[in-house]
Design an enzyme around this catalytic site. Structure first.
Site, PDB file in Angstrom:
ATOM      1  N   ASP A  16     -21.605 -27.573   9.589  1.00 28.27           N
ATOM      2  CA  ASP A  16     -21.277 -28.907   9.092  1.00 28.27           C
ATOM      3  C   ASP A  16     -21.212 -29.795  10.345  1.00 28.27           C
ATOM      4  OD1 ASP A  16     -20.027 -31.051   7.627  1.00 28.27           O
ATOM      5  OD2 ASP A  16     -18.101 -30.339   8.386  1.00 28.27           O
ATOM      6  N   ASP A  65     -19.513 -33.457  10.623  1.00 29.98           N
ATOM      7  CA  ASP A  65     -18.254 -34.197  10.721  1.00 29.98           C
ATOM      8  C   ASP A  65     -17.065 -33.222  10.657  1.00 29.98           C
ATOM      9  OD1 ASP A  65     -16.248 -36.121  10.471  1.00 29.98           O
ATOM     10  OD2 ASP A  65     -16.554 -36.320   8.319  1.00 29.98           O
TER      11      ASP A  65
HETATM   12  P1  B16 Z   1     -23.065 -41.338   5.778  1.00 24.49           P
HETATM   13  P2  B16 Z   1     -20.588 -34.030   6.610  1.00 24.49           P
HETATM   14  C1  B16 Z   1     -20.178 -36.440   5.545  1.00 24.49           C
HETATM   15  O1  B16 Z   1     -20.584 -35.658   6.611  1.00 24.49           O
HETATM   16  C2  B16 Z   1     -18.798 -37.026   5.826  1.00 24.49           C
HETATM   17  O2  B16 Z   1     -17.828 -35.987   5.861  1.00 24.49           O
HETATM   18  C3  B16 Z   1     -18.433 -37.981   4.708  1.00 24.49           C
HETATM   19  O3  B16 Z   1     -17.164 -38.553   4.975  1.00 24.49           O
HETATM   20  C4  B16 Z   1     -19.503 -39.078   4.615  1.00 24.49           C
HETATM   21  O4  B16 Z   1     -19.234 -39.978   3.557  1.00 24.49           O
HETATM   22  C5  B16 Z   1     -20.864 -38.415   4.388  1.00 24.49           C
HETATM   23  O5  B16 Z   1     -21.129 -37.514   5.449  1.00 24.49           O
HETATM   24  C6  B16 Z   1     -21.998 -39.423   4.304  1.00 24.49           C
HETATM   25  O6  B16 Z   1     -22.162 -40.030   5.552  1.00 24.49           O
HETATM   26  O7  B16 Z   1     -22.386 -42.490   5.136  1.00 24.49           O
HETATM   27  O8  B16 Z   1     -23.120 -41.428   7.295  1.00 24.49           O
HETATM   28  O9  B16 Z   1     -24.417 -41.042   5.179  1.00 24.49           O
HETATM   29  O10 B16 Z   1     -19.157 -33.603   6.506  1.00 24.49           O
HETATM   30  O11 B16 Z   1     -21.435 -33.527   5.457  1.00 24.49           O
HETATM   31  O12 B16 Z   1     -21.195 -33.736   7.945  1.00 24.49           O
HETATM   32 MG    MG Z   2     -16.911 -31.819   7.755  1.00 26.01          MG
END
Ligand code: B16
Ligand code: MG
Length: 219
Positions: A8, A10
């Protein structure tokens, strides 16, 4: 050895959750909805559009905005978020992660990324980690957020590996559920996660000897 290790982004590679939070708090505040860090935890691994829907529900405003207005709010959030990503540097990689990726490269273990963030490629570039990944699943081609296994299955398929022969690493409950739903072995980072095959308190404990021992014990 596992056929691949899927990360993952984030919360595992870098801490962008706080930046997502600041951007959402701003946009939510502008439409009269207050959110705090605890609520933000429930948005981890959830796509941009779905996050907005959860925020509207949280503020009792489900259905108050047209699809066009929702798209604008999501775009406003992304503008703020992308601007804040400028503060990311090579020093923003979480402890132990760069070392682990180097070791996996030496051990010839394929590495994948399963992030639903459309900004993932730019983030990896800012961290100077793009070359460490053999395949990054394309979030634009995913229709269901975690806890649906879709993004992890896309990462496995891009690497040409069997999910049952892989390890997935996540910091969010939705992500652990997604990994388990694929039949992969799951590693959870942090506290308060249910169902992780291996639970570690922080990324600094995530080493190849530790992952290798977990694999040999559980397979
Ligand atoms: P974006 P992951 C996710 O990343 C985040 O945890 C989540 O908070 C966010 O809304 C989502 O990506 C979409 O991100 O707006 O930059 O497209 O945890 O899957 O790495
Ligand atoms: Mg994450």
């Amino acid at each position: 050895n596992p056929q691949a290790i899927i990360f993952d982004l984030d919360g595992v590679i870098t801490d962008t959750a706080h930046l997502h939070f600041l951007a959402w708090r701003q946009v939510a505040g502008e439409i009269g909805i207050a959110i705090d860090e605890a609520f933000n935890d429930s948005l981890k691994g959830i796509s941009r559009g779905e996050s907005l829907q959860r925020i509207l529900r949280h503020g009792g405003k489900t259905g108050a905005f047209s699809p066009e207005a929702c798209a604008q709010l999501a775009e406003r959030k992304n503008g703020l978020y992308v601007h804040s990503l400028r503060q990311l540097t090579v020093n923003s990689v979480l402890p132990g992660i760069r070392e682990l990726l180097m070791t996996l490269w030496e051990e010839r273990i394929p590495v994948g990324l399963a992030s639903v963030s459309l900004n993932a490629p730019a983030i990896l570039q800012a961290l100077d980690l793009s070359a460490c990944f053999d395949f990054c699943a394309n979030a634009a081609l995913i229709s269901r957020s975690k806890p649906d296994p879709e993004i992890f299955l896309a990462a496995c398929s891009g690497l040409g590996v069997d999910p049952k022969q892989c390890i997935g690493i996540e910091d969010a409950q939705a992500g652990i559920d997604a990994i388990n739903a694929c039949g992969m072995l799951s590693v959870g980072i942090g506290t308060g996660l249910n169902g992780a095959g291996l639970q570690l308190p922080a990324t600094e404990f995530l080493t190849w000897p530790c992952l290798s021992a977990f694999w040999q014990h559980d397979k």
